[in-house]
Write a protein that holds these residues in place. Structure first.
Motif, PDB file in Angstrom:
ATOM      1  N   LYS A   1       0.817  -1.217   0.000  1.00 11.16           N
ATOM      2  CA  LYS A   1       0.000   0.000   0.000  1.00 11.16           C
ATOM      3  C   LYS A   1       0.851   1.266   0.000  1.00 11.16           C
ATOM      4  O   LYS A   1       0.300   2.371  -0.038  1.00 11.16           O
ATOM      5  N   ARG A   2       2.146   1.115   0.035  1.00 14.14           N
ATOM      6  CA  ARG A   2       3.020   2.291   0.164  1.00 14.14           C
ATOM      7  C   ARG A   2       3.049   3.119  -1.122  1.00 14.14           C
ATOM      8  O   ARG A   2       3.199   4.339  -1.083  1.00 14.14           O
ATOM      9  N   TYR A   3       2.929   2.454  -2.259  1.00 16.83           N
ATOM     10  CA  TYR A   3       3.043   3.129  -3.551  1.00 16.83           C
ATOM     11  C   TYR A   3       1.766   2.982  -4.363  1.00 16.83           C
ATOM     12  O   TYR A   3       0.940   2.111  -4.108  1.00 16.83           O
ATOM     13  N   LYS A   4       1.638   3.827  -5.381  1.00 11.57           N
ATOM     14  CA  LYS A   4       0.427   3.848  -6.205  1.00 11.57           C
ATOM     15  C   LYS A   4       0.628   3.203  -7.579  1.00 11.57           C
ATOM     16  O   LYS A   4      -0.304   2.650  -8.144  1.00 11.57           O
ATOM     17  N   THR A   5       1.839   3.291  -8.124  1.00 15.18           N
ATOM     18  CA  THR A   5       2.047   2.775  -9.472  1.00 15.18           C
ATOM     19  C   THR A   5       2.406   1.286  -9.448  1.00 15.18           C
ATOM     20  O   THR A   5       3.046   0.803  -8.508  1.00 15.18           O
ATOM     21  N   LYS A   6       1.999   0.595 -10.483  1.00 15.28           N
ATOM     22  CA  LYS A   6       2.262  -0.839 -10.585  1.00 15.28           C
ATOM     23  C   LYS A   6       3.759  -1.122 -10.568  1.00 15.28           C
ATOM     24  O   LYS A   6       4.215  -2.078  -9.926  1.00 15.28           O
ATOM     25  N   ALA A   7       4.532  -0.295 -11.256  1.00 12.32           N
ATOM     26  CA  ALA A   7       5.984  -0.495 -11.330  1.00 12.32           C
ATOM     27  C   ALA A   7       6.623  -0.436  -9.943  1.00 12.32           C
ATOM     28  O   ALA A   7       7.499  -1.245  -9.610  1.00 12.32           O
ATOM     29  N   ASP A   8       6.185   0.518  -9.133  1.00 10.43           N
ATOM     30  CA  ASP A   8       6.696   0.640  -7.765  1.00 10.43           C
ATOM     31  C   ASP A   8       6.225  -0.519  -6.886  1.00 10.43           C
ATOM     32  O   ASP A   8       7.006  -1.089  -6.117  1.00 10.43           O
ATOM     33  N   ILE A   9       4.942  -0.849  -6.992  1.00 11.60           N
ATOM     34  CA  ILE A   9       4.357  -1.876  -6.130  1.00 11.60           C
ATOM     35  C   ILE A   9       5.028  -3.231  -6.360  1.00 11.60           C
ATOM     36  O   ILE A   9       5.327  -3.957  -5.405  1.00 11.60           O
ATOM     37  N   GLU A  10       5.270  -3.576  -7.617  1.00 10.33           N
ATOM     38  CA  GLU A  10       5.890  -4.872  -7.931  1.00 10.33           C
ATOM     39  C   GLU A  10       7.244  -5.012  -7.256  1.00 10.33           C
ATOM     40  O   GLU A  10       7.550  -6.055  -6.664  1.00 10.33           O
ATOM     41  N   ILE A  11       8.058  -3.974  -7.345  1.00 10.04           N
ATOM     42  CA  ILE A  11       9.403  -4.034  -6.769  1.00 10.04           C
ATOM     43  C   ILE A  11       9.363  -3.920  -5.256  1.00 10.04           C
ATOM     44  O   ILE A  11      10.072  -4.654  -4.545  1.00 10.04           O
ATOM     45  N   ALA A  12       8.532  -3.034  -4.735  1.00 15.76           N
ATOM     46  CA  ALA A  12       8.410  -2.902  -3.284  1.00 15.76           C
ATOM     47  C   ALA A  12       7.959  -4.218  -2.666  1.00 15.76           C
ATOM     48  O   ALA A  12       8.483  -4.653  -1.629  1.00 15.76           O
ATOM     49  N   GLY A  13       6.999  -4.856  -3.308  1.00 17.76           N
ATOM     50  CA  GLY A  13       6.508  -6.136  -2.814  1.00 17.76           C
ATOM     51  C   GLY A  13       7.579  -7.206  -2.827  1.00 17.76           C
ATOM     52  O   GLY A  13       7.700  -7.994  -1.874  1.00 17.76           O
ATOM     53  N   PHE A  14       8.380  -7.226  -3.872  1.00 17.74           N
ATOM     54  CA  PHE A  14       9.424  -8.246  -3.975  1.00 17.74           C
ATOM     55  C   PHE A  14      10.489  -8.054  -2.901  1.00 17.74           C
ATOM     56  O   PHE A  14      10.890  -9.015  -2.239  1.00 17.74           O
ATOM     57  N   ILE A  15      10.938  -6.832  -2.727  1.00 14.69           N
ATOM     58  CA  ILE A  15      11.946  -6.562  -1.700  1.00 14.69           C
ATOM     59  C   ILE A  15      11.394  -6.918  -0.315  1.00 14.69           C
ATOM     60  O   ILE A  15      12.083  -7.548   0.501  1.00 14.69           O
ATOM     61  N   ALA A  16      10.151  -6.519  -0.054  1.00 12.80           N
ATOM     62  CA  ALA A  16       9.536  -6.828   1.241  1.00 12.80           C
ATOM     63  C   ALA A  16       9.443  -8.334   1.454  1.00 12.80           C
ATOM     64  O   ALA A  16       9.745  -8.840   2.542  1.00 12.80           O
ATOM     65  N   ALA A  17       9.043  -9.049   0.423  1.00  9.30           N
ATOM     66  CA  ALA A  17       8.901 -10.511   0.545  1.00  9.30           C
ATOM     67  C   ALA A  17      10.240 -11.179   0.806  1.00  9.30           C
ATOM     68  O   ALA A  17      10.330 -12.124   1.601  1.00  9.30           O
ATOM     69  N   MET A  18      11.289 -10.707   0.157  1.00 11.47           N
ATOM     70  CA  MET A  18      12.599 -11.347   0.315  1.00 11.47           C
ATOM     71  C   MET A  18      13.169 -11.177   1.715  1.00 11.47           C
ATOM     72  O   MET A  18      13.978 -11.989   2.172  1.00 11.47           O
ATOM     73  N   LEU A  19      12.744 -10.144   2.416  1.00 11.95           N
ATOM     74  CA  LEU A  19      13.242  -9.904   3.777  1.00 11.95           C
ATOM     75  C   LEU A  19      12.249 -10.344   4.850  1.00 11.95           C
ATOM     76  O   LEU A  19      12.506 -10.172   6.049  1.00 11.95           O
ATOM     77  N   ALA A  20      11.136 -10.916   4.428  1.00 11.46           N
ATOM     78  CA  ALA A  20      10.074 -11.277   5.367  1.00 11.46           C
ATOM     79  C   ALA A  20      10.301 -12.656   5.978  1.00 11.46           C
ATOM     80  O   ALA A  20       9.632 -13.632   5.627  1.00 11.46           O
ATOM     81  N   PHE A  21      11.245 -12.719   6.881  1.00 13.76           N
ATOM     82  CA  PHE A  21      11.487 -13.950   7.627  1.00 13.76           C
ATOM     83  C   PHE A  21      12.048 -13.562   8.990  1.00 13.76           C
ATOM     84  O   PHE A  21      12.643 -12.503   9.163  1.00 13.76           O
ATOM     85  N   GLY A  22      11.839 -14.439   9.961  1.00 13.93           N
ATOM     86  CA  GLY A  22      12.300 -14.115  11.311  1.00 13.93           C
ATOM     87  C   GLY A  22      11.254 -13.325  12.069  1.00 13.93           C
ATOM     88  O   GLY A  22      10.045 -13.513  11.901  1.00 13.93           O
ATOM     89  N   ASN A  23      11.711 -12.394  12.894  1.00 12.64           N
ATOM     90  CA  ASN A  23      10.839 -11.606  13.761  1.00 12.64           C
ATOM     91  C   ASN A  23      10.314 -10.378  13.014  1.00 12.64           C
ATOM     92  O   ASN A  23      11.082  -9.564  12.512  1.00 12.64           O
ATOM     93  N   ARG A  24       8.989 -10.242  12.959  1.00 10.55           N
ATOM     94  CA  ARG A  24       8.391  -9.105  12.253  1.00 10.55           C
ATOM     95  C   ARG A  24       8.848  -7.761  12.811  1.00 10.55           C
ATOM     96  O   ARG A  24       9.015  -6.792  12.065  1.00 10.55           O
ATOM     97  N   LYS A  25       9.040  -7.693  14.121  1.00  9.28           N
ATOM     98  CA  LYS A  25       9.460  -6.436  14.729  1.00  9.28           C
ATOM     99  C   LYS A  25      10.868  -6.043  14.296  1.00  9.28           C
ATOM    100  O   LYS A  25      11.265  -4.886  14.427  1.00  9.28           O
ATOM    101  N   GLN A  26      11.608  -7.009  13.766  1.00  9.47           N
ATOM    102  CA  GLN A  26      12.957  -6.734  13.284  1.00  9.47           C
ATOM    103  C   GLN A  26      12.986  -6.482  11.779  1.00  9.47           C
ATOM    104  O   GLN A  26      13.646  -5.548  11.323  1.00  9.47           O
ATOM    105  N   PHE A  27      12.261  -7.319  10.989  1.00 10.76           N
ATOM    106  CA  PHE A  27      12.406  -7.155   9.541  1.00 10.76           C
ATOM    107  C   PHE A  27      11.540  -6.028   8.963  1.00 10.76           C
ATOM    108  O   PHE A  27      11.909  -5.421   7.958  1.00 10.76           O
ATOM    109  N   ILE A  28      10.412  -5.693   9.574  1.00 10.79           N
ATOM    110  CA  ILE A  28       9.582  -4.609   9.035  1.00 10.79           C
ATOM    111  C   ILE A  28      10.311  -3.266   9.085  1.00 10.79           C
ATOM    112  O   ILE A  28      10.311  -2.520   8.097  1.00 10.79           O
ATOM    113  N   PRO A  29      11.006  -2.911  10.185  1.00 12.90           N
ATOM    114  CA  PRO A  29      11.799  -1.667  10.164  1.00 12.90           C
ATOM    115  C   PRO A  29      12.920  -1.687   9.123  1.00 12.90           C
ATOM    116  O   PRO A  29      13.259  -0.636   8.565  1.00 12.90           O
ATOM    117  N   LYS A  30      13.501  -2.853   8.859  1.00 12.34           N
ATOM    118  CA  LYS A  30      14.558  -2.950   7.843  1.00 12.34           C
ATOM    119  C   LYS A  30      13.997  -2.660   6.453  1.00 12.34           C
ATOM    120  O   LYS A  30      14.622  -1.957   5.643  1.00 12.34           O
TER     121      LYS A  30
END
Length: 272
Positions: A31-60
């Motif tokens: 939900k951070r971005y509006k354009t498809k180009a931004d959302i696709e990449i933002a989602g991928f980066i977020a997914a690749m770091l989404a492991f472990g403790n949420r309180k640690q990886f979400i700030p990263k």
């Protein structure tokens, strides 16, 4: 799968697939971005770091996007223009868990190489997926002398192979590739209050369940998979096939049912 199991899974999916699912989940970055180009990449980066403790990886993850936004209008232009080379640190110092700043640089570089030639992330993988499955079908037809089968090359495999320099992107034929499958759920599933359905060209019936630890534990508790199951590709595919009995054209919806119940302490206390 019994009728009672099917009913329970559908009830759980309905309970947890709601907008509030975003609140503590890495999908919030969609939900951070509006354009498809931004959302696709933002989602991928977020997914690749989404492991472990949420309180640690979400700030990263948030740190990456804030760094990009301080330099460019969005994550797409920041990656495409390779601003990460000057804006983001280099070196072997750890950025998150066992991944270093150099590991992040390699991830950004691979994404940049993809969008430099193909404009958007989604366009690249659409072309690769269509090309791979066309070639696969033709080869099978030549080898068998018959019509091509319904077998297809999973998009998760194509994505994995597109990142030769990045340790962060899951690889290996036996890997459950949980983070890639989670990303694909976000991009592919339509008519959802959480998932975006941006990649309408890929059938949601082909999605594989993201085999998160909570998903696996709940699947065992509900007696969907054996208690000695391993967190690998075989188990992910086996569970996905089973979930098709409850969600015939949308097996990844089972992720909401199993993950949601798995982290819901009240449900665990009441049901078990």
């Amino acid at each position: 799968m019994t009728e009672s199991q099917k009913k329970l899974l559908n009830n759980l999916a309905q309970k947890y697939e709601v907008p509030s699912f975003y609140d503590d989940d890495p999908s919030q970055f969609l939900k951070r971005y509006k354009t498809k180009a931004d959302i696709e990449i933002a989602g991928f980066i977020a997914a690749m770091l989404a492991f472990g403790n949420r309180k640690q990886f979400i700030p990263k993850i948030d740190y990456i996007f804030k760094t990009a936004e301080a330099s460019e209008n969005g994550i797409y232009s920041w990656i495409k223009n390779r601003c990460f080379k000057k804006d983001f640190a280099h070196g072997e110092k750890k950025f998150y868990r066992f991944y270093s700043f150099d590991d992040m640089q390699n991830l950004f570089e691979d994404i940049s190489n993809i969008i430099e030639k193909n404009q958007t992330f989604g366009e690249f993988f659409k072309l690769k997926y269509e090309e791979a499955n066309k070639n696969s079908a033709l080869q099978k037809s030549r080898n068998s002398g018959s019509q091509p089968s319904n077998n297809f090359i999973q998009l998760s495999e194509i994505i994995s192979q597109a990142f030769p320099n990045s340790r962060i992107v899951p690889k290996g034929k036996n890997s459950a590739k949980k983070r890639i499958h989670m990303y694909l759920r976000w991009m592919v599933r339509k008519d959802s209050s959480v998932d975006l359905g941006l990649w309408s060209w890929y059938p949601q019936s082909n999605l594989i369940i993201p085999l998160d630890v909570h998903v696996m534990q709940m699947a065992i508790k509900l007696k969907l998979i054996p208690p000695d199951s391993k967190p690998d590709r075989k188990t992910a595919e086996m569970l996905t096939e089973l979930l098709k009995e409850a969600f015939p054209e949308d097996p990844a919806r089972g992720d909401f049912a199993l993950f949601g119940a798995g982290v819901d302490e009240k449900f665990l206390e009441d049901f078990f």
